[in-house]
Design an enzyme around this catalytic site. Structure first.
Site, PDB file in Angstrom:
ATOM      1  N   CYS A 112       0.801  -1.218   0.000  1.00 31.28           N
ATOM      2  CA  CYS A 112       0.000   0.000   0.000  1.00 31.28           C
ATOM      3  C   CYS A 112       0.840   1.277   0.000  1.00 31.28           C
ATOM      4  O   CYS A 112       0.287   2.370  -0.089  1.00 31.28           O
ATOM      5  CB  CYS A 112      -0.925  -0.045   1.198  1.00 31.28           C
ATOM      6  SG  CYS A 112      -1.608  -1.689   1.420  1.00 31.28           S
ATOM      7  N   HIS A 252      -3.148   6.234   4.312  1.00 31.78           N
ATOM      8  CA  HIS A 252      -3.546   4.964   3.696  1.00 31.78           C
ATOM      9  C   HIS A 252      -4.736   4.418   4.477  1.00 31.78           C
ATOM     10  O   HIS A 252      -4.724   4.361   5.705  1.00 31.78           O
ATOM     11  CB  HIS A 252      -2.375   3.983   3.726  1.00 31.78           C
ATOM     12  CG  HIS A 252      -2.788   2.585   3.410  1.00 31.78           C
ATOM     13  ND1 HIS A 252      -3.613   2.292   2.355  1.00 31.78           N
ATOM     14  CD2 HIS A 252      -2.530   1.405   4.027  1.00 31.78           C
ATOM     15  CE1 HIS A 252      -3.835   0.991   2.331  1.00 31.78           C
ATOM     16  NE2 HIS A 252      -3.195   0.428   3.346  1.00 31.78           N
ATOM     17  N   ASN A 282      -9.683  -1.595   2.349  1.00 32.23           N
ATOM     18  CA  ASN A 282      -8.272  -1.349   2.048  1.00 32.23           C
ATOM     19  C   ASN A 282      -8.035  -1.626   0.559  1.00 32.23           C
ATOM     20  O   ASN A 282      -8.096  -2.778   0.129  1.00 32.23           O
ATOM     21  CB  ASN A 282      -7.423  -2.280   2.918  1.00 32.23           C
ATOM     22  CG  ASN A 282      -5.928  -2.094   2.697  1.00 32.23           C
ATOM     23  OD1 ASN A 282      -5.506  -1.450   1.741  1.00 32.23           O
ATOM     24  ND2 ASN A 282      -5.141  -2.666   3.574  1.00 32.23           N
TER      25      ASN A 282
HETATM   26  N1  ACO Z   1     -14.995 -12.295  11.513  1.00 35.73           N
HETATM   27  C1  ACO Z   1     -15.128 -12.825  12.728  1.00 35.73           C
HETATM   28  N2  ACO Z   1     -14.083 -13.226  13.462  1.00 35.73           N
HETATM   29  C2  ACO Z   1     -12.859 -13.096  12.933  1.00 35.73           C
HETATM   30  C3  ACO Z   1     -12.649 -12.549  11.648  1.00 35.73           C
HETATM   31  C4  ACO Z   1     -13.787 -12.143  10.925  1.00 35.73           C
HETATM   32  N3  ACO Z   1     -13.725 -11.598   9.706  1.00 35.73           N
HETATM   33  N4  ACO Z   1     -11.332 -12.543  11.403  1.00 35.73           N
HETATM   34  C5  ACO Z   1     -10.719 -13.053  12.480  1.00 35.73           C
HETATM   35  N5  ACO Z   1     -11.642 -13.410  13.404  1.00 35.73           N
HETATM   36  C6  ACO Z   1     -11.434 -13.992  14.715  1.00 35.73           C
HETATM   37  C7  ACO Z   1     -10.109 -14.683  14.841  1.00 35.73           C
HETATM   38  O1  ACO Z   1     -10.199 -15.993  14.352  1.00 35.73           O
HETATM   39  C8  ACO Z   1      -9.891 -14.633  16.349  1.00 35.73           C
HETATM   40  O2  ACO Z   1     -10.615 -15.675  16.937  1.00 35.73           O
HETATM   41  P1  ACO Z   1     -10.011 -16.486  18.200  1.00 35.73           P
HETATM   42  O3  ACO Z   1      -9.813 -15.452  19.279  1.00 35.73           O
HETATM   43  O4  ACO Z   1     -11.081 -17.467  18.482  1.00 35.73           O
HETATM   44  O5  ACO Z   1      -8.737 -17.080  17.707  1.00 35.73           O
HETATM   45  C9  ACO Z   1     -10.557 -13.332  16.774  1.00 35.73           C
HETATM   46  O6  ACO Z   1     -11.412 -12.951  15.690  1.00 35.73           O
HETATM   47  C10 ACO Z   1      -9.587 -12.226  17.067  1.00 35.73           C
HETATM   48  O7  ACO Z   1      -8.660 -12.129  16.037  1.00 35.73           O
HETATM   49  P2  ACO Z   1      -7.488 -11.115  16.152  1.00 35.73           P
HETATM   50  O8  ACO Z   1      -6.575 -11.337  14.999  1.00 35.73           O
HETATM   51  O9  ACO Z   1      -6.926 -11.156  17.527  1.00 35.73           O
HETATM   52  O10 ACO Z   1      -8.284  -9.747  15.977  1.00 35.73           O
HETATM   53  P3  ACO Z   1      -7.712  -8.307  16.079  1.00 35.73           P
HETATM   54  O11 ACO Z   1      -8.456  -7.565  17.116  1.00 35.73           O
HETATM   55  O12 ACO Z   1      -6.220  -8.262  16.111  1.00 35.73           O
HETATM   56  O13 ACO Z   1      -8.149  -7.688  14.678  1.00 35.73           O
HETATM   57  C11 ACO Z   1      -7.301  -7.188  12.494  1.00 35.73           C
HETATM   58  C12 ACO Z   1      -7.706  -8.285  13.475  1.00 35.73           C
HETATM   59  C13 ACO Z   1      -8.545  -6.368  12.149  1.00 35.73           C
HETATM   60  C14 ACO Z   1      -6.784  -7.839  11.220  1.00 35.73           C
HETATM   61  C15 ACO Z   1      -6.236  -6.298  13.171  1.00 35.73           C
HETATM   62  O14 ACO Z   1      -5.185  -7.093  13.665  1.00 35.73           O
HETATM   63  C16 ACO Z   1      -5.707  -5.275  12.240  1.00 35.73           C
HETATM   64  O15 ACO Z   1      -6.385  -4.323  11.905  1.00 35.73           O
HETATM   65  N6  ACO Z   1      -4.434  -5.405  11.798  1.00 35.73           N
HETATM   66  C17 ACO Z   1      -3.893  -4.607  10.754  1.00 35.73           C
HETATM   67  C18 ACO Z   1      -4.275  -5.269   9.479  1.00 35.73           C
HETATM   68  C19 ACO Z   1      -4.068  -4.395   8.306  1.00 35.73           C
HETATM   69  O16 ACO Z   1      -4.453  -3.256   8.265  1.00 35.73           O
HETATM   70  N7  ACO Z   1      -3.447  -4.960   7.310  1.00 35.73           N
HETATM   71  C20 ACO Z   1      -3.120  -4.213   6.193  1.00 35.73           C
HETATM   72  C21 ACO Z   1      -3.089  -5.060   5.049  1.00 35.73           C
HETATM   73  S1  ACO Z   1      -2.070  -4.549   3.802  1.00 35.73           S
HETATM   74  C22 ACO Z   1      -1.613  -3.002   3.967  1.00 35.73           C
HETATM   75  O17 ACO Z   1      -2.442  -2.155   4.165  1.00 35.73           O
HETATM   76  C23 ACO Z   1      -0.226  -2.674   3.812  1.00 35.73           C
END
Ligand code: ACO
Length: 325
Positions: A112, A252, A282
């Site tokens: 990104c 971003h 995103n």
């Molecule tokens: N729906 C329901 N539950 C979900 C989903 C979903 N879509 N996805 C994951 N879960 C579950 C997981 O399995 C986990 O379950 P468990 O506790 O039973 O194992 C639970 O939700 C919590 O998952 P976490 O990964 O701990 O959730 P977190 O609060 O960290 O949020 C997220 C996840 C949104 C991905 C966060 O970590 C985040 O925003 N990270 C940054 C990601 C990002 O912006 N990436 C950029 C991509 S590329 C770029 O922009 C460069």
């Protein structure tokens, strides 16, 4: 002096809401909204490809600048979801737009941050030799991710954004661009299959590895906040300005919680930070130019405004640009 003289953007028509996702995978609107701020995103139609998205954004930027394809001297396309593996999307785009036989190239793999890196390269090229450069960020990620992986699939959307840069003055002078990379964090966000380390084979495809996006969400979150806010401070230092001087920060659009944390870390007010992640998710390297285009279209940016773009991406890369409208 380097300036942006035209802005363009495009999102496909097909809307994919959180409700739609909840019918496909085990997720809810509540989970997606509370974790990411995303309500819906756009997905390309089956007959659209990366090139189609890029061409529409480019044509809109040309129109906005009052230019034609003949006026463009170079094209840079930032994308991680190219038209084909080789050649680059920029080659196809040069022909589609009807440009002269100008140099074109892709900036691929920087996730990104690719578009803001593209501005940096374009600015340096224009300093070396005055010319007009079309810089595009485009992503058609819906076709390359595993829709069944709820942890990643719900985050993304398809889009394209474009600017035209020129020497001299224009709608927005590019005062400074800064970029950085920490390769020790290269493994926190990867699409590995298809390279020489993990070639694309029938076995890899059978395992579904061709659509495997590996992400350490929490570490990406931490690094994103740290780097996107840090590079805004650095770019403001470089031009001798402070946050109070900034009319709008265009970050971003990965996740509303990341955007909020960046704003908080910088001490920015809510209306100093542009947000459209709720509508598009995103969109990778398209996210910053799309947001910039929309903010302009919505009349949020006025003459005299200082606007700061900031981005992070797989690599781990980060980049920021200061624009004086
Ligand atoms: N729906 C329901 N539950 C979900 C989903 C979903 N879509 N996805 C994951 N879960 C579950 C997981 O399995 C986990 O379950 P468990 O506790 O039973 O194992 C639970 O939700 C919590 O998952 P976490 O990964 O701990 O959730 P977190 O609060 O960290 O949020 C997220 C996840 C949104 C991905 C966060 O970590 C985040 O925003 N990270 C940054 C990601 C990002 O912006 N990436 C950029 C991509 S590329 C770029 O922009 C460069």
């Amino acid at each position: 002096m380097t300036a942006i003289v035209g802005f363009g953007g495009y999102v496909p028509e097909r809307v994919m809401t959180n409700e739609d996702w909840s019918k496909l995978v085990d997720t809810t609107d509540e989970w997606i909204t509370s974790r990411t701020g995303i309500k819906e995103r756009r997905f390309a139609a089956d007959d659209e490809s990366t090139l189609d998205l890029a061409a529409i954004a480019a044509e809109r930027a040309l129109k906005d600048a009052g230019l034609t394809a003949d006026d463009i001297d170079e094209i840079i396309v930032a994308t991680d979801t190219p038209e084909v593996y080789t050649p680059d999307t920029a080659s196809f785009l040069q022909y589609r737009l009807g440009c002269r036989n100008i140099p074109t190239y892709d900036l691929g793999g920087s996730g990104c941050a690719g578009f803001v890196q593209g501005l940096d390269v374009a600015r340096a090229r224009i300093h070396f030799e005055p010319k007009r450069i079309l810089v595009i960020g485009v992503e058609l990620i819906s076709r390359l991710i595993n829709w069944e992986d709820r942890a990643t699939s719900v985050l993304f959307g398809d889009a394209a954004g474009a600017v035209i840069m020129d020497s001299g003055s224009g709608r927005a002078e590019v005062l400074a661009v800064l970029a950085g990379t920490d390769g020790s964090k290269a493994d926190i966000l990867t699409l590995q299959t298809g390279g020489t380390r993990h070639p694309f084979t029938a076995e890899a495809a059978a395992r579904g590895d061709h659509q495997r996006l590996d992400m350490n969400g929490r570490e990406v979150f931490r690094e994103a906040v740290r780097r996107m806010s840090g590079v805004v401070e650095d770019v403001l230092d470089q031009i001798g300005k402070r946050l109070e001087d900034v009319a709008l920060i265009v970050p971003h659009q990965a996740n509303l919680r990341i955007i909020d944390a960046v704003g908080k870390k910088l001490g920015a007010s809510e209306n100093q930070v542009y947000v459209n992640v709720d509508r598009y998710g995103n969109t990778g390297s398209a996210s910053v130019p799309l947001a910039l285009w929309e903010a302009n279209e919505e009349g949020l940016i006025k003459e005299g405004d200082l606007v700061v773009l900031t981005a992070f991406g797989a690599g781990f890369h980060w980049a920021a640009a200061a624009l004086q409208f």
